[in-house]
Design a protein around this motif. Structure first.
Motif, mmCIF file in Angstrom:
data_model
loop_
_atom_site.group_PDB
_atom_site.id
_atom_site.type_symbol
_atom_site.label_atom_id
_atom_site.label_comp_id
_atom_site.label_asym_id
_atom_site.label_seq_id
_atom_site.Cartn_x
_atom_site.Cartn_y
_atom_site.Cartn_z
ATOM 1 N N GLY A 292 -3.912 -1.370 11.688
ATOM 2 C CA GLY A 292 -5.136 -1.632 11.414
ATOM 3 C C GLY A 292 -5.334 -2.982 10.579
ATOM 4 N N VAL A 293 -4.445 -3.043 9.498
ATOM 5 C CA VAL A 293 -4.162 -4.145 8.828
ATOM 6 C C VAL A 293 -3.917 -5.511 9.529
ATOM 7 C CG1 VAL A 293 -3.089 -5.323 6.791
ATOM 8 C CG2 VAL A 293 -3.701 -3.123 6.693
ATOM 9 N N PHE B 100 -4.500 -3.391 -3.411
ATOM 10 C CA PHE B 100 -4.089 -3.885 -1.927
ATOM 11 C C PHE B 100 -5.109 -4.690 -1.417
ATOM 12 C CE2 PHE B 100 -3.369 -2.787 2.597
ATOM 13 C CZ PHE B 100 -2.198 -3.461 2.963
ATOM 14 N N MET B 101 -6.654 -4.595 -1.740
ATOM 15 C CA MET B 101 -7.535 -5.205 -1.008
ATOM 16 C C MET B 101 -7.418 -6.397 -1.669
ATOM 17 S SD MET B 101 -10.324 -2.571 -0.077
ATOM 18 C CE MET B 101 -11.624 -3.407 0.812
ATOM 19 N N MET C 195 -9.319 -2.064 4.894
ATOM 20 C CA MET C 195 -8.628 -2.697 3.798
ATOM 21 C C MET C 195 -8.330 -4.270 4.056
ATOM 22 S SD MET C 195 -6.439 0.377 2.217
ATOM 23 C CE MET C 195 -5.633 0.834 3.317
ATOM 24 N N GLY C 196 -7.896 -4.429 5.241
ATOM 25 C CA GLY C 196 -7.841 -5.795 5.808
ATOM 26 C C GLY C 196 -9.109 -6.757 5.840
ATOM 27 N N GLY D 40 -7.107 1.114 7.638
ATOM 28 C CA GLY D 40 -6.088 -0.112 7.513
ATOM 29 C C GLY D 40 -7.030 -1.307 7.801
ATOM 30 N N ALA D 41 -7.705 -1.563 8.919
ATOM 31 C CA ALA D 41 -8.663 -2.433 9.370
ATOM 32 C C ALA D 41 -9.680 -2.672 8.225
ATOM 33 C CB ALA D 41 -9.351 -2.328 10.511
ATOM 34 N N ARG E 247 -12.084 -5.923 7.990
ATOM 35 C CA ARG E 247 -12.504 -5.606 9.133
ATOM 36 C C ARG E 247 -13.156 -4.260 9.360
ATOM 37 N NH1 ARG E 247 -9.620 -7.512 14.909
ATOM 38 N NH2 ARG E 247 -11.296 -7.406 16.149
ATOM 39 N N PHE F 78 0.695 -1.391 0.113
ATOM 40 C CA PHE F 78 0.238 -0.194 -0.067
ATOM 41 C C PHE F 78 0.938 1.338 -0.049
ATOM 42 C CE2 PHE F 78 -2.488 3.473 2.067
ATOM 43 C CZ PHE F 78 -3.729 3.341 1.065
ATOM 44 N N VAL G 71 -9.489 -9.626 0.218
ATOM 45 C CA VAL G 71 -10.541 -9.244 0.870
ATOM 46 C C VAL G 71 -11.318 -8.472 -0.344
ATOM 47 C CG1 VAL G 71 -11.650 -7.019 2.124
ATOM 48 C CG2 VAL G 71 -9.465 -8.327 2.998
ATOM 49 N N ILE H 274 -4.507 1.846 -6.258
ATOM 50 C CA ILE H 274 -3.664 1.348 -5.195
ATOM 51 C C ILE H 274 -4.732 0.612 -4.090
ATOM 52 C CG2 ILE H 274 -2.169 1.935 -3.202
ATOM 53 C CD1 ILE H 274 -1.440 4.523 -4.902
ATOM 54 N N ARG H 275 -5.512 0.996 -3.674
ATOM 55 C CA ARG H 275 -6.520 0.793 -2.515
ATOM 56 C C ARG H 275 -7.209 -0.563 -3.439
ATOM 57 N NH1 ARG H 275 -11.447 -0.438 -2.647
ATOM 58 N NH2 ARG H 275 -11.950 1.710 -3.443
ATOM 59 N N ILE I 53 -6.041 3.692 11.599
ATOM 60 C CA ILE I 53 -6.051 2.272 11.939
ATOM 61 C C ILE I 53 -7.534 1.847 11.708
ATOM 62 C CG2 ILE I 53 -6.643 0.669 14.096
ATOM 63 C CD1 ILE I 53 -4.994 2.808 15.585
ATOM 64 N N ALA J 191 -6.789 -6.754 11.474
ATOM 65 C CA ALA J 191 -7.804 -7.308 10.497
ATOM 66 C C ALA J 191 -7.340 -8.668 10.131
ATOM 67 C CB ALA J 191 -8.188 -6.565 9.608
ATOM 68 N N GLN J 192 -6.157 -8.925 9.870
ATOM 69 C CA GLN J 192 -5.515 -9.947 9.508
ATOM 70 C C GLN J 192 -4.438 -10.583 10.322
ATOM 71 O OE1 GLN J 192 -4.856 -10.271 5.268
ATOM 72 N NE2 GLN J 192 -7.077 -9.482 4.988
ATOM 73 N N ARG K 5 -14.978 -6.475 -1.303
ATOM 74 C CA ARG K 5 -15.678 -5.263 -0.622
ATOM 75 C C ARG K 5 -16.853 -6.170 0.267
ATOM 76 N NH1 ARG K 5 -17.981 -1.348 -4.581
ATOM 77 N NH2 ARG K 5 -19.171 -0.947 -2.824
ATOM 78 N N LEU L 103 -4.954 -8.723 -0.479
ATOM 79 C CA LEU L 103 -5.008 -9.125 0.902
ATOM 80 C C LEU L 103 -6.231 -10.288 0.952
ATOM 81 C CD1 LEU L 103 -4.623 -6.003 3.057
ATOM 82 C CD2 LEU L 103 -2.786 -7.708 2.385
#
Lengths: 204, 180
Positions: free
Chosen positions: A72-73, A196-197, B71-72, B68-69, B74, A57, A202, A192-193, B65, A76-77, A204, A200
């Motif tokens: 944050g990423v 990236f998703m 995009m991951g 980022g979450a 959550r 990212f 992910v 980019i977003r 945060i 989430a993971q 939407r 990962l």
């Protein structure tokens, strides 16, 4: 806990390395689709130049937020290793984030800071690290015990290896030279977003 | 469980409704900078294992945060007061808006309807112009009977359209209701 790897050089004794080279060294080691969040400016330029992985990212603004975004990423993971790449000027803008990371101690997060002592992209005006500020000391003070200056490239490699194998959070700092970045990121935020998703896994 | 079918007590407080609607929309990551008006909601969130609750040092950090979450994979929300929102134009304009990241924000509105601090009153005047200039969807919640509809529909729209959203908790809801 790999105690030898974490033995920190002092900032004064750390070798001046090349940011592009350090980015390539990191990316070469990423064989498990690890996520990398590149901070504003030359940091993500060199990440981009090291190969446009879908798990990268590139931050186009929001100076100082590479660590929170990567955190944050990582939240989430939790099964994926996540790296935040920052410059010294950027990290100095959001030092509280180090305390937030230390408090929650994500095992899968590593922070890599390239400290060239200047705001290189705006004309190399000195940052606070050119005077008395030591970012590893600040990270340790924020509660990140596994924090170290990389003495040289071989030590940097060992630190990155440790961050890929052992439990984090990690804070790896490297002093870098005045060379320009090896490329310029394509500035297309939505692309980019989206990529990236996808990288990962992910939807939407 | 849909929000519509959820059992609800007629006496639910605004903060109870918010917790229920967040769960119904799978918003489970909470990043807040504290505020007295938000205190009952924050307490409720901390007490509920469904939520991962973080208290970063700064509102910008909280937005990073939550972005980022998202995009991951959550979902999260940032809780703050008006003065905290005033620190966010740069991150909203350079991260949430251009990258099309649905950062949810819940802002307790200070500086109006009985606030005694000039600093709060002045910074409050900057909030809506900033939201307007960034094209960010925002609504003030003024009545208890609107909490569920506004929070639920704004969350749904934010994720459906990949856009940030600001839910403003008016003193008409948080102070007037509490006085009853």
């Amino acid at each position: 806990m790999p105690a030898n790897e974490m033995k920190s050089a002092s900032r004064d004794s750390a070798k001046l390395m090349n940011r592009s080279d350090l980015c390539r060294r990191l990316v070469e080691k990423l064989v498990h689709e690890e996520a990398v969040v590149g901070g504003i400016g030359h940091t993500h330029f060199d990440l981009w130049a090291s190969g446009q992985r879908p798990q990268n990212f590139y931050m186009l603004g929001s100076m100082g937020l590479a660590v929170p975004i990567a955190f944050g990423v990582a939240l989430a993971q939790p099964q994926r290793r996540v790296f935040a790449l920052e410059g010294d000027g950027s990290l100095l803008m959001q030092l509280g984030a180090l305390g937030t990371v230390a408090m929650h101690a994500p095992k899968n997060l590593a922070i890599v800071v390239f400290d060239n002592g200047v705001y290189q992209i705006t004309g190399s005006q000195p940052t606070l690290t050119s005077y008395r500020t030591d970012l590893v000391a600040m990270a340790k003070g924020a509660g990140l015990a596994q924090s170290a200056w990389a003495a040289d490239e071989a030590h940097y490699d060992r630190l990155v290896d440790a961050a890929l194998k052992a439990e984090g959070p990690w804070f790896i700092a490297a002093r870098t030279d005045a060379q320009p970045p090896a490329g310029v990121t394509e500035r297309d935020a939505a692309k980019i977003r989206g990529r990236f998703m996808q990288g990962l896994g992910v939807s939407r | 469980m849909s929000v519509e079918n959820a059992a609800r007590a007629p006496s639910e407080a605004w903060d109870e409704i918010v917790v229920r609607v967040l769960k119904a929309n799978k918003v489970e990551l909470i990043a807040y900078v504290p505020d007295k008006v938000l205190a009952p909601l924050i307490k409720r969130l901390h007490a509920d294992d469904y939520f991962a609750v973080l208290s970063p040092a700064r509102e910008e950090e909280a937005v990073g945060i939550v972005a980022g979450a998202y995009m991951g994979g959550r979902r999260g929300i940032v809780l703050m007061q008006t003065s905290g929102f005033a620190t966010l134009p740069n991150v909203l304009a350079s991260l949430a808006v251009p990258f099309q990241i649905p950062v949810l924000m819940m802002i307790s509105e200070r500086g109006t309807l009985g606030d005694f601090q000039l600093g709060q009153a002045m910074v409050c005047r900057t909030m809506r112009p900033v939201l307007e200039s960034l094209g960010i969807e925002h609504h003030a919640i003024t009545r208890l009977e609107d909490v569920e509809f506004i929070v639920d529909s704004m969350i749904r729209q934010a994720f459906a359209t990949q856009a940030p959203a600001a839910m403003i908790l008016s003193p008409l809801l948080t102070k007037k209701t509490a006085r009853k």
